[in-house]
Design a protein around this motif. Structure first.
Motif, mmCIF file in Angstrom:
data_model
loop_
_atom_site.group_PDB
_atom_site.id
_atom_site.type_symbol
_atom_site.label_atom_id
_atom_site.label_comp_id
_atom_site.label_asym_id
_atom_site.label_seq_id
_atom_site.Cartn_x
_atom_site.Cartn_y
_atom_site.Cartn_z
ATOM 1 N N PHE A 169 0.841 -1.191 0.000
ATOM 2 C CA PHE A 169 0.000 0.000 0.000
ATOM 3 C C PHE A 169 0.880 1.245 0.000
ATOM 4 N N PRO A 170 0.400 2.327 -0.596
ATOM 5 C CA PRO A 170 1.164 3.581 -0.547
ATOM 6 C C PRO A 170 1.252 4.125 0.873
ATOM 7 N N ALA A 171 2.187 5.019 1.077
ATOM 8 C CA ALA A 171 2.325 5.692 2.371
ATOM 9 C C ALA A 171 1.050 6.461 2.710
ATOM 10 N N ALA A 172 0.749 6.548 3.993
ATOM 11 C CA ALA A 172 -0.367 7.348 4.501
ATOM 12 C C ALA A 172 -1.699 6.929 3.879
ATOM 13 N N SER A 173 -1.953 5.611 3.831
ATOM 14 C CA SER A 173 -3.180 5.086 3.222
ATOM 15 C C SER A 173 -4.305 4.841 4.219
ATOM 16 N N PHE A 174 -3.970 4.716 5.517
ATOM 17 C CA PHE A 174 -4.963 4.251 6.486
ATOM 18 C C PHE A 174 -4.985 5.123 7.743
ATOM 19 N N ASP A 175 -6.181 5.180 8.334
ATOM 20 C CA ASP A 175 -6.349 5.884 9.608
ATOM 21 C C ASP A 175 -6.050 4.983 10.799
ATOM 22 N N ALA A 176 -6.124 3.683 10.594
ATOM 23 C CA ALA A 176 -5.846 2.736 11.678
ATOM 24 C C ALA A 176 -5.334 1.434 11.093
ATOM 25 N N VAL A 177 -4.408 0.817 11.803
ATOM 26 C CA VAL A 177 -3.924 -0.530 11.486
ATOM 27 C C VAL A 177 -4.186 -1.416 12.696
ATOM 28 N N ILE A 178 -4.778 -2.572 12.449
ATOM 29 C CA ILE A 178 -5.091 -3.544 13.495
ATOM 30 C C ILE A 178 -4.242 -4.781 13.279
ATOM 31 N N ASN A 179 -3.738 -5.333 14.375
ATOM 32 C CA ASN A 179 -2.954 -6.567 14.310
ATOM 33 C C ASN A 179 -3.228 -7.357 15.581
ATOM 34 N N VAL A 180 -3.837 -8.529 15.433
ATOM 35 C CA VAL A 180 -4.253 -9.334 16.574
ATOM 36 C C VAL A 180 -3.538 -10.678 16.551
ATOM 37 N N GLU A 181 -2.663 -10.876 17.516
ATOM 38 C CA GLU A 181 -2.065 -12.183 17.794
ATOM 39 C C GLU A 181 -1.391 -12.797 16.568
ATOM 40 N N ALA A 182 -0.538 -12.021 15.916
ATOM 41 C CA ALA A 182 0.122 -12.523 14.720
ATOM 42 C C ALA A 182 1.594 -12.154 14.646
ATOM 43 N N SER A 183 2.000 -11.058 15.277
ATOM 44 C CA SER A 183 3.346 -10.533 15.041
ATOM 45 C C SER A 183 4.445 -11.434 15.570
ATOM 46 N N HIS A 184 4.126 -12.377 16.481
ATOM 47 C CA HIS A 184 5.146 -13.314 16.948
ATOM 48 C C HIS A 184 5.604 -14.249 15.828
ATOM 49 N N CYS A 185 4.852 -14.292 14.736
ATOM 50 C CA CYS A 185 5.235 -15.109 13.577
ATOM 51 C C CYS A 185 6.194 -14.389 12.639
ATOM 52 N N TYR A 186 6.363 -13.077 12.794
ATOM 53 C CA TYR A 186 7.123 -12.303 11.823
ATOM 54 C C TYR A 186 8.624 -12.410 12.109
ATOM 55 N N PRO A 187 9.421 -12.720 11.105
ATOM 56 C CA PRO A 187 10.875 -12.804 11.324
ATOM 57 C C PRO A 187 11.514 -11.474 11.711
ATOM 58 N N ASP A 188 10.953 -10.353 11.233
ATOM 59 C CA ASP A 188 11.560 -9.037 11.481
ATOM 60 C C ASP A 188 10.483 -8.097 12.012
ATOM 61 N N PHE A 189 10.256 -8.154 13.319
ATOM 62 C CA PHE A 189 9.210 -7.342 13.930
ATOM 63 C C PHE A 189 9.459 -5.844 13.775
ATOM 64 N N PRO A 190 10.693 -5.330 13.976
ATOM 65 C CA PRO A 190 10.910 -3.891 13.765
ATOM 66 C C PRO A 190 10.552 -3.434 12.357
ATOM 67 N N ARG A 191 10.814 -4.269 11.369
ATOM 68 C CA ARG A 191 10.448 -3.895 10.000
ATOM 69 C C ARG A 191 8.927 -3.795 9.855
ATOM 70 N N PHE A 192 8.198 -4.703 10.483
ATOM 71 C CA PHE A 192 6.745 -4.621 10.472
ATOM 72 C C PHE A 192 6.268 -3.311 11.077
ATOM 73 N N LEU A 193 6.836 -2.925 12.214
ATOM 74 C CA LEU A 193 6.437 -1.663 12.841
ATOM 75 C C LEU A 193 6.729 -0.480 11.935
ATOM 76 N N ALA A 194 7.854 -0.517 11.229
ATOM 77 C CA ALA A 194 8.181 0.556 10.296
ATOM 78 C C ALA A 194 7.160 0.619 9.161
ATOM 79 N N GLU A 195 6.704 -0.540 8.711
ATOM 80 C CA GLU A 195 5.684 -0.581 7.663
ATOM 81 C C GLU A 195 4.348 -0.046 8.174
ATOM 82 N N VAL A 196 3.997 -0.399 9.409
ATOM 83 C CA VAL A 196 2.769 0.148 10.007
ATOM 84 C C VAL A 196 2.830 1.666 10.023
ATOM 85 N N ALA A 197 3.951 2.217 10.495
ATOM 86 C CA ALA A 197 4.090 3.679 10.557
ATOM 87 C C ALA A 197 4.029 4.295 9.166
ATOM 88 N N ARG A 198 4.594 3.620 8.186
ATOM 89 C CA ARG A 198 4.611 4.154 6.816
ATOM 90 C C ARG A 198 3.200 4.279 6.247
#
Length: 268
Positions: free
Chosen positions: A137-166
């Motif tokens: 998705f392009p930058a600044a596309s959403f007013d809210a991001v939801i993530n429920v009980e999934a991020s423990h599966c991600y190999p690079d959690f900081p990268r996910f957070l950076a994507e959420v912020a983007r």
């Protein structure tokens, strides 16, 4: 450390395992017994008295976790993204009840996305296949991001957070819940503290999750025994958090820390 835990601590192996496990679950859980939620559960004491449609009632304790996370911000009229939407039950419930202008569910599992697209036909709700660490998705596309009980599966959690912020708009909210074990707890807390997001609220919800797991245990155990081959029953019991499982005991003792969060992207 059990071998499976050691393997799942290696990022590329972890991602490969989840790429196989979730499509397998989708295939095994397809049919007359619909499994719309893959998350654990949440039950307050005294009960919150959440009013549900009859069709939603069987999934009450799973829905209550989504409701707890998502209502930390007002989503009415907002553009919402759920990362790792699973089988779409939470996405459907939140779209129908919290009235966002549009809600997009994203998941890595193509079989799960195909299931969601067929099962959940709700105005304003759509589903796309994609990677949590490379959000399409392009930058600044959403007013809210939801993530429920999934991020423990991600190999690079900081990268996910950076994507959420983007992908969040300035002032947008990250509404989040997940768990960690002691060996990854410090890294989890450090990543959240370092993210380009302001922490507004953090809450340990072990008691509520444990209560919800107890209420859902018999149903989950029956499903595991009916729909998974015998050699996967122990893994299935852990995955579902049934009473007596390793996961259930970890929530009970506090070895697993389950938390919910509300973070906000600073205004421009």
């Amino acid at each position: 450390m059990p071998l499976i835990d050691h393997l799942l601590s290696i990022g590329p192996i972890r991602k490969a395992v989840w790429r196989l496990w979730y499509p397998y679950l989708t295939r095994r859980l397809r049919g007359t017994e619909e499994v719309l939620f893959l998350n654990y559960a949440f039950a307050e004491e005294p009960p919150a008295g959440l009013v549900l449609d009859p069709a939603d009632e069987p999934n009450r304790v799973c829905i209550q976790l989504y409701h707890h996370v998502a209502t930390q911000a007002d989503l009415r009229g907002k553009a919402v993204l759920e990362v790792s939407c699973g089988h779409g039950g939470g996405a459907s419930y939140l779209t129908r009840t919290l009235r966002p202008s549009n809600y997009t569910g994203l998941d890595l599992n193509p079989s799960g996305i195909a299931f969601c697209q067929q099962r959940h036909r709700v105005d304003g709700l759509s589903f796309v296949q994609g990677d949590a660490q490379r959000l399409p998705f392009p930058a600044a596309s959403f007013d809210a991001v939801i993530n429920v009980e999934a991020s423990h599966c991600y190999p690079d959690f900081p990268r996910f957070l950076a994507e959420v912020a983007r992908v969040l708009r300035p002032g947008g909210f990250f509404l989040y819940a997940d768990f960690r074990f002691p060996d990854t707890l410090a890294a989890w807390e450090a990543a959240l503290a370092a993210a380009p997001l302001k922490m507004l609220r953090s809450r340990v919800i072990n008691p509520e999750v444990l209560r919800g797991l107890a209420q859902n245990s018999a149903r989950s155990l029956a499903l595991v025994e009916r729909r998974l081959p015998r050699f996967l029953h122990a893994l299935g019991r852990d995955f579902a958090g049934v009473e007596g499982s390793r996961v259930h005991e970890a929530v009970k003792t506090g070895e697993m820390s389950y938390r919910s969060f509300c973070l906000q992207k600073p205004a421009a």
